[in-house]
Design a protein around this motif. Structure first.
Motif, short mmCIF file in Angstrom:
data_model
loop_
_atom_site.label_atom_id
_atom_site.label_comp_id
_atom_site.label_asym_id
_atom_site.label_seq_id
_atom_site.Cartn_x
_atom_site.Cartn_y
_atom_site.Cartn_z
N GLY A 1 37.89 42.89 33.62
CA GLY A 1 38.74 43.53 34.64
C GLY A 1 37.99 43.77 35.93
O GLY A 1 38.54 43.57 37.02
N GLY B 1 40.81 37.28 34.42
CA GLY B 1 39.92 38.07 33.58
C GLY B 1 40.53 39.38 33.13
O GLY B 1 41.38 39.96 33.79
N LYS C 1 42.62 40.19 30.78
CA LYS C 1 43.96 40.30 30.21
C LYS C 1 44.22 39.21 29.19
O LYS C 1 43.98 38.04 29.47
N LYS D 1 53.30 42.00 40.40
CA LYS D 1 52.81 43.33 40.04
C LYS D 1 51.99 43.95 41.15
O LYS D 1 51.99 45.14 41.35
N LYS D 2 51.25 43.10 41.86
CA LYS D 2 50.35 43.63 42.89
C LYS D 2 51.12 44.20 44.07
O LYS D 2 50.69 45.16 44.68
N SER D 3 52.26 43.61 44.42
CA SER D 3 52.94 44.05 45.65
C SER D 3 53.83 45.25 45.41
O SER D 3 54.11 45.63 44.31
N ILE E 1 55.94 45.76 52.79
CA ILE E 1 55.43 45.42 51.45
C ILE E 1 56.41 45.85 50.37
O ILE E 1 56.66 45.12 49.41
N TYR E 2 56.95 47.04 50.51
CA TYR E 2 57.97 47.52 49.57
C TYR E 2 59.33 47.50 50.23
O TYR E 2 59.44 47.67 51.44
N PHE F 1 36.99 51.83 39.04
CA PHE F 1 37.94 51.75 37.94
C PHE F 1 38.24 50.31 37.52
O PHE F 1 37.90 49.35 38.19
N PHE F 2 38.88 50.21 36.35
CA PHE F 2 39.26 48.91 35.79
C PHE F 2 40.76 48.74 36.00
O PHE F 2 41.55 49.47 35.41
N ASP F 3 41.14 47.77 36.84
CA ASP F 3 42.56 47.70 37.19
C ASP F 3 43.40 47.09 36.08
O ASP F 3 44.61 47.06 36.18
N ASN F 4 42.76 46.62 35.00
CA ASN F 4 43.54 46.12 33.87
C ASN F 4 43.73 47.21 32.80
O ASN F 4 44.30 46.94 31.77
N PHE F 5 43.26 48.41 33.10
CA PHE F 5 43.33 49.48 32.10
C PHE F 5 44.32 50.57 32.50
O PHE F 5 44.50 50.88 33.67
#
Ligand SMILES: Nc1ncnc2c1ncn2[C@@H]1O[C@H](COP(=O)(O)OP(=O)(O)OP(=O)(O)O)[C@@H](O)[C@H]1O
Ligand SMILES: [Mg+2]
Lengths: 330, 504
Positions: A208, A274, A276, A328-330, B53-54, B350-354
């Motif tokens: 990650g 990476g 995931k 997901k990022k946006s 963006i949103y 931080f870990f952005d996949n967590f």
């Protein structure tokens, strides 16, 4: 008692994404299965128990090596030496058995230890040189294959004891081949490693955000080494399966098998960014490859076309991953 | 005067949260409109709607007599809206110049073929870099720049193009006083050119200096919009934001009678091969918070990196409770009771996949592991309970501990990192800019926790660029300049002037 209550309190809301991440690949598998069952000619007996077992049997090696490369991809790397490791471990086993080493000792030393050793070489090289695993394992792919050719004189080895073939071909209850059991047992062990053991959590963290992993106290070099050792062992087991299936160690065995492995991993949703991916999804990824091969055979589609289908599938799987991530990022 | 932008009745929903409820916001030419609110109040979300963006769930946006249901980044850019994001969006692998023009390379025509206009890029980059006070060659790679300079690149990026509305989301969170003053000079110039500015910050001292009007949000709802000249002082802003008053001194009340002589942690003659830290020695005593002041690049972070084993120490020794500590790598450091909250949460935090809970559980999991972290079983339930405890303690705003950390607001992400190191249960805690992006209320909570930690007998070291914070919390302050210690001041005698004098 209060413990369980509290965890209930903080339990997770299970929405669509939650389930899709978990069983999305399985869903695709069943959809494909149904589609093939409908369009395959009736006389081909696609739905027969025999054929279904056959699909599992043909998927076993893809699952095993897919699990190996899954780990390499998880840390943002890759392992391109899989096919060569399969061949080299196969040759090693063959030479040992022909020299009189008992079957199980040869498997242990050749397939498991041999695979671990070759994986450790990959990992150590990446650690020492800091070059991306893509380049390192591209290099070792040639080196290992070269060693196979040198020690085997480019000739296949055979004439092994009868038990050797039984290691993967024996049918439990006259039905389930041991190759399938080996693949599933390996998956179960690796599932345990990734979800229940700290080393697994660390590997996901590493994938990650490697920088954050280092600053959090994760020993990056050690974990990279472990990942490549796992990948090497999986390739070694893959080598065992393809060698024992035919009963001969071929110097060209496993050529371009890395593409099967990578395909199983990415169709199973492993992300090239990476960090995931899931073990069971890779298993299903391997099954999907076996299913498609089998289905297309049933429909008498030329192998050349099968390659085209496989290529499209890989691109589609990775595209979906990229699009999903971007959303997901946006 | 005509409004540049008007956002009307904006509502934004994310799965499980309403981030904004019925918000109105407008910007006039030549004004600085300050946007304030606690962590997770919805400030960044509102601005991301304005930058395209949103998409808002409900509401309209009016720009130059045109009405939009939602914007896209392209439309927003065409109307001259620029944004400086809270999280750095600079690309490490590119040079400063390339970063400034990323996505919008200037072209020229050579025999009718469009090519990149390098000469123009170079000149423009030099000009803008001088403006923001970035003294480097435009060809310098961004990777390896200190975080404050990355922030300056981020600001410069927004100034390259002619802007009508400039959104600044916590632009000063990693800047020092000087750089901040320089930024204010730029803002004043932009005001003269009739640029409208939306300014988000948690630093109350800045607001009165630079702001004209203030809008306060709380939990996604509008609290008030006022002219700043009608606001009596900091206290009024805090009360609007938090709904209660706060105290801002956190010295231990038993300063005199506790034993301050016992040395907990000692650093002796530490140097780095690159010369960024030269021969540094100091002691951390029991029951004290030791502060580290200095300009950016003065070597504080570089020192902490080598103490923690993240980078190579050339020579020097470190002692914990009188015994020498040999630290080979970061795992060793964690194992031997050190904690290190780094200054950049996104890059090294931080870990952005967590999910939140896995982020918080990381250190405790490593500390109790064997074989360099490779061996040990995970106790998920215990980890979740621990994470829940820290989520409550730090008041982390999230739907649950199962939410992915990237879905949190910047300040709440920072709180997760703080929680992760608190969960590590270390003997010595190093906090590098721990309150970056954290709102006033939560800041005082973190100061309180630091005091509690030292009272439990742990050592706390805090690196900070915010002098008021150092003065409020620390018992002693080490002042750095060019990799060397210039002074060690007693907290009760220290003043901003004394520190600045020693630091320059
Ligand atoms: N992508 C997302 N998915 C789900 N929830 C989100 C997402 N982005 C923001 N939120 C939620 O919306 C709320 C407002 O977040 P926002 O980032 O606007 O806060 P903020 O006011 O900028 O806070 P801070 O001062 O910490 O930066 C928070 O509760 C946050 O968890
Ligand atoms: Mg924000």
């Amino acid at each position: 008692m209060s413990n369980t209550k509290q965890t209930e309190l903080i339990g997770q809301k299970k929405n669509f994404n939650y389930w899709w991440e978990r069983i999305g690949t399985l869903l695709i598998f069943f959809l494909l299965f149904i589609v093939i069952a409908i369009i395959s000619p009736a006389e081909s007996n696609f739905l027969s128990l025999n054929n279904i077992i056959n699909i599992l049997y043909q998927s076993a090696d893809k699952i095993v090596i897919g699990l190996g490369v899954f780990f390499a991809i998880l840390i943002g790397g890759i392992d391109l030496s899989i096919g060569s490791v399969m061949a080299l471990t196969g040759i090693w086993m063959g030479m040992m058995m022909n020299a009189g080493v008992p079957v199980f000792a040869a498997i242990l030393a050749g397939s498991l230890l041999g695979g671990a050793l070759l994986g450790a070489i990959n990992g150590a090289l990446v650690n020492l040189t800091r070059v991306h695993a893509f380049i390192i394992t591209l290099g070792t792919q040639w080196i290992f294959r070269g060693v196979v050719m040198i020690i085997s004189n480019a000739r296949s080895i055979s004439g092994f004891p009868q038990e050797f073939k039984q290691v993967v071909n024996f049918r439990i209850g006259n039905l389930l081949p041991t190759a399938v059991v080996i693949a599933l047992a390996l998956a179960a062990i690796l599932w345990f490693v990734t979800t229940k053991m700290k080393v697994g959590r660390n590997i996901y963290a590493f994938g990650g955000n490697p920088e954050a992993a280092w600053f959090s106290g994760i020993n990056i070099n050690l974990h990279r080494l472990i990942v490549f050792v796992i990948s090497g062992i999986c390739s070694g087991i893959g080598g065992l399966i393809i060698t024992a299936k035919t009963g001969a160690a071929e110097p060209l065995a496993g050529s371009s098998y890395e593409t099967f492995a990578i395909a199983a991993a990415v169709i199973g949703g492993t992300s090239f960014f990476g960090g995931k991916g899931k073990v069971w999804s890779v298993v299903v990824g391997g099954l999907i490859i076996g299913l498609i091969n089998n289905g297309l055979n049933m429909m008498r589609v030329d192998t050349f076309y099968q390659q085209v289908v496989m290529g499209i599938l890989i691109i589609a799987a990775v595209t979906m991953d990229t699009l999903f991530l971007r959303k997901k990022k946006s | 005067m005509e409004k540049l932008v008007e956002m009307k009745r904006i509502t934004k929903q994310f799965p499980g949260v309403v981030a904004l409820k019925d918000i109105n916001l407008d910007v006039y030419p030549g004004e600085v409109h300050v946007l304030m609110g606690e962590n997770g109040a919805g400030k960044s979300t509102l601005m991301k709607i304005l930058s395209g963006i949103y998409s808002p769930t409900e509401g309209e946006i009016y720009i130059e007599d045109r009405q939009y249901k939602h914007l896209t980044p392209e439309i927003s850019q065409e109307h001259g809206i620029s944004i400086i994001y809270q999280e750095l969006s600079v690309i490490d692998e590119l040079s400063i110049m390339e970063n400034l023009f990323v996505g919008r390379l200037p072209e020229k025509r050579v025999m009718g073929i469009p090519v990149i206009n390098k000469k123009y890029m170079m000149e423009k980059a030099r000009e803008i870099m001088r403006l923001v006070g970035l003294n480097r060659s435009p060809m310098t790679m961004v990777e390896g720049l200190p975080i404050s300079e990355k922030q300056l690149v981020e600001i410069a990026k927004a100034l390259v193009w002619n802007t009508k509305v400039l959104i600044m989301d916590e632009p000063t969170s990693s800047l020092t006083l000087d750089e901040t003053q320089n930024l204010f000079e730029i803002i004043r110039n932009l005001k003269k050119q009739k640029v409208g500015i939306v300014y988000i910050s948690h630093k109350l001292d800045e607001i009165k200096q630079i702001g004209d009007r203030i809008t306060v949000l709380k939990d996604g709802a509008h609290v008030a919009t006022k002219m700043l000249c009608d606001v009596s002082g900091k206290e009024e802003i805090i009360t609007m934001m938090v709904g209660r008053e706060l105290k801002d001194k956190y010295h231990s009340t038993c300063c005199e009678n506790t034993d301050h002589e016992e040395v907990l942690f000692k650093v002796e003659n530490v140097s780095r091969a690159d010369g960024k830290v030269k021969n540094v020695s100091f002691e951390l005593r029991k029951n004290e918070v030791l502060g580290f002041a200095g300009l950016v690049g003065s070597g504080r972070t570089e020192l902490m990196n080598v103490i923690f084993g993240a980078e190579k120490m050339n020579c020097g020794k470190v002692y914990l409770e009188g015994r020498e500590l040999k630290i080979k790598n970061t795992y060793d450091a964690v194992k031997k009771g050190l904690a290190y909250l780094t200054e950049s949460r996104r890059e090294t935090g931080f870990f952005d996949n967590f999910e939140i809970w896995k982020n918080i559980a990381m250190e405790e999991s490593l500390r109790t592991s064997k074989w360099s972290g490779a061996y040990g079983l995970i106790d998920e339930n215990a980890e979740k309970l621990e994470a829940q405890k820290h989520k409550d303690q730090l008041n982390i705003k999230a739907t649950s501990i199962h939410q992915n950390i990237t879905e949190l607001s910047g300040g709440n992400q920072q709180k997760v990192i703080v929680g992760k190191w608190l969960a590590a249960d270390a003997k010595i805690m190093i906090f590098d800019e721990p309150t970056r992006g954290i709102d006033v209320g939560a800041k005082s909570e973190i100061y309180k926790i630091m005091r509690e930690l030292v009272e439990q007998g742990k050592g706390v070291m805090m690196v900070s660029s915010e002098l008021p914070e150092l003065l409020a919390v620390c018992d002693r302050i080490v002042v750095f300049n060019e990799g060397e210690i210039r002074a060690i001041l007693e907290g009760k005698d220290a003043t901003e002037e004394l520190i600045m004098h020693a630091a320059t």
